[in-house]
Design a protein around this motif. Sequence first.
Motif, PDB file in Angstrom:
ATOM      1  N   ALA A  32       0.838  -1.209   0.000  1.00 50.51           N
ATOM      2  CA  ALA A  32       0.000   0.000   0.000  1.00 50.51           C
ATOM      3  C   ALA A  32       0.865   1.248   0.000  1.00 50.51           C
ATOM      4  O   ALA A  32       2.016   1.219   0.435  1.00 50.51           O
ATOM      5  CB  ALA A  32      -0.901   0.008   1.240  1.00 50.51           C
ATOM      6  N   ARG A  50      -2.622  -1.002  -2.815  1.00 49.74           N
ATOM      7  CA  ARG A  50      -3.769  -0.249  -2.325  1.00 49.74           C
ATOM      8  C   ARG A  50      -3.291   1.172  -2.028  1.00 49.74           C
ATOM      9  O   ARG A  50      -2.110   1.369  -1.721  1.00 49.74           O
ATOM     10  CB  ARG A  50      -4.332  -0.906  -1.050  1.00 49.74           C
ATOM     11  CG  ARG A  50      -5.006  -2.237  -1.335  1.00 49.74           C
ATOM     12  CD  ARG A  50      -5.707  -2.778  -0.092  1.00 49.74           C
ATOM     13  NE  ARG A  50      -4.772  -3.303   0.901  1.00 49.74           N
ATOM     14  CZ  ARG A  50      -4.313  -4.557   0.912  1.00 49.74           C
ATOM     15  NH1 ARG A  50      -4.676  -5.395  -0.024  1.00 49.74           N
ATOM     16  NH2 ARG A  50      -3.483  -4.959   1.854  1.00 49.74           N
ATOM     17  N   GLU A  61      -2.890  -0.798   7.689  1.00 49.80           N
ATOM     18  CA  GLU A  61      -2.684  -1.988   6.852  1.00 49.80           C
ATOM     19  C   GLU A  61      -1.797  -2.989   7.609  1.00 49.80           C
ATOM     20  O   GLU A  61      -0.587  -2.767   7.745  1.00 49.80           O
ATOM     21  CB  GLU A  61      -1.957  -1.597   5.550  1.00 49.80           C
ATOM     22  CG  GLU A  61      -2.767  -0.733   4.613  1.00 49.80           C
ATOM     23  CD  GLU A  61      -3.526  -1.580   3.599  1.00 49.80           C
ATOM     24  OE1 GLU A  61      -3.444  -2.826   3.675  1.00 49.80           O
ATOM     25  OE2 GLU A  61      -4.183  -0.981   2.738  1.00 49.80           O
TER      26      GLU A  61
END
Length: 331
Positions: A32, A50, A61
């Motif tokens: 991410a 992401r 995360e």
Amino acid sequence: MDAVGWGIVGYGWVARDYMAPGIRAAGHRLVAVCDPDPLSRAAAERAGARSHSDLAGLLAEPEVESVYVATPNHLHRGAVEALAAAGKAILCEKPMAATLDDADAIVRAVGDRKIFYGTAFDQRHHPAHRAIRAQVEAGRLGTVTTVRIVYACWLGRDWSEAGQPNWRIDAAQAGGGALMDLAPHGLDLVDFLLGEPIADLAALTQTRAQDYSVDDGALLIGRTAGGALASLHVAYNCPDALPRRRLEIVGTKGMLVAENTMGQTAGGTLLFIDGVTGRSEPQAFDADTSPFAEQVRAFGSALRRPEERTAWSAPRDLHTMRLVARAYGQG
Ligand SMILES: NC(=O)c1ccc[n+]([C@@H]2O[C@H](COP(=O)([O-])OP(=O)(O)OC[C@H]3O[C@@H](n4cnc5c(N)ncnc54)[C@H](O)[C@@H]3O)[C@@H](O)[C@H]2O)c1
């Protein structure tokens, strides 16, 4: 080694073009990113990550173990402090920060929480530079007397590689100009190649060819405690078509000359010149692997094997920041 899950704070030029490919090449995973810019987030999503508009989203995360910080310089400190508070391992781009005070705060933040921290001096991981260090250690150059580095480019007012505003010419965001941006690489590399840092330093800057107020060139001279000399020429005012990436290391038995190895990409050339015969001999090294891929591998390996973490040192990197401050006449 199981793949490390990476996060990235600031998905601009260096993250998109060098770090993300480096993560892939090392067999790790980019999980991410966070970036306030929608175009940067879209680029990260195209790379399979992401994306979040703020750091809180990235910190939430669970798969993110290590975080690479690649924002403009003045934002490094805030990102590192938040990441350290969250217990993440941190690889932060150079220069450590836009100011010496911020760099000092970074060292305290990671030190207090015993965070595995590294400044992203990717030049340590270029295979040609590793080959030079090995030859210095093996004594092939004899007593090393001098390191001479040229690391220059053309950076005009409107320069941008990822569609971002050119924060590099704003002293408040960058902390300086060509010296702040480019000299940390050479200062750190001297330490890496010789096994000892520059202790004494003098420098002159210029604002000569570009139409902005930060320095567009600088010459630095330094000396290690052991007596080796170093010179660095860094510039934003050197046309890209000119020879502008060169590293020479001179000793009593010979010298090594690396051309086009300074920088983000793989390759370049390395030549040994014998001090008795004057004969030149090309030196082989892995010309296909980028310093970024090697840096990711080394950081990931040290994340899994704490005994390897001695190769990374926030206090050592703070010394490099002190040298930069001294070069600007601030230290
Ligand atoms: N090691 C190297 O060879 C190398 C090369 C280039 C840049 N760098 C360093 O990497 C850093 C980034 O440089 P760049 O050229 O990629 O800059 P850039 O301007 O291309 O990218 C910076 C990114 O940070 C994002 N950003 C801005 N504020 C943010 C915030 N609060 N949180 C998260 N993201 C934010 C921007 O939207 C942008 O996408 C700098 O510190 C620079 O010195 C290192």
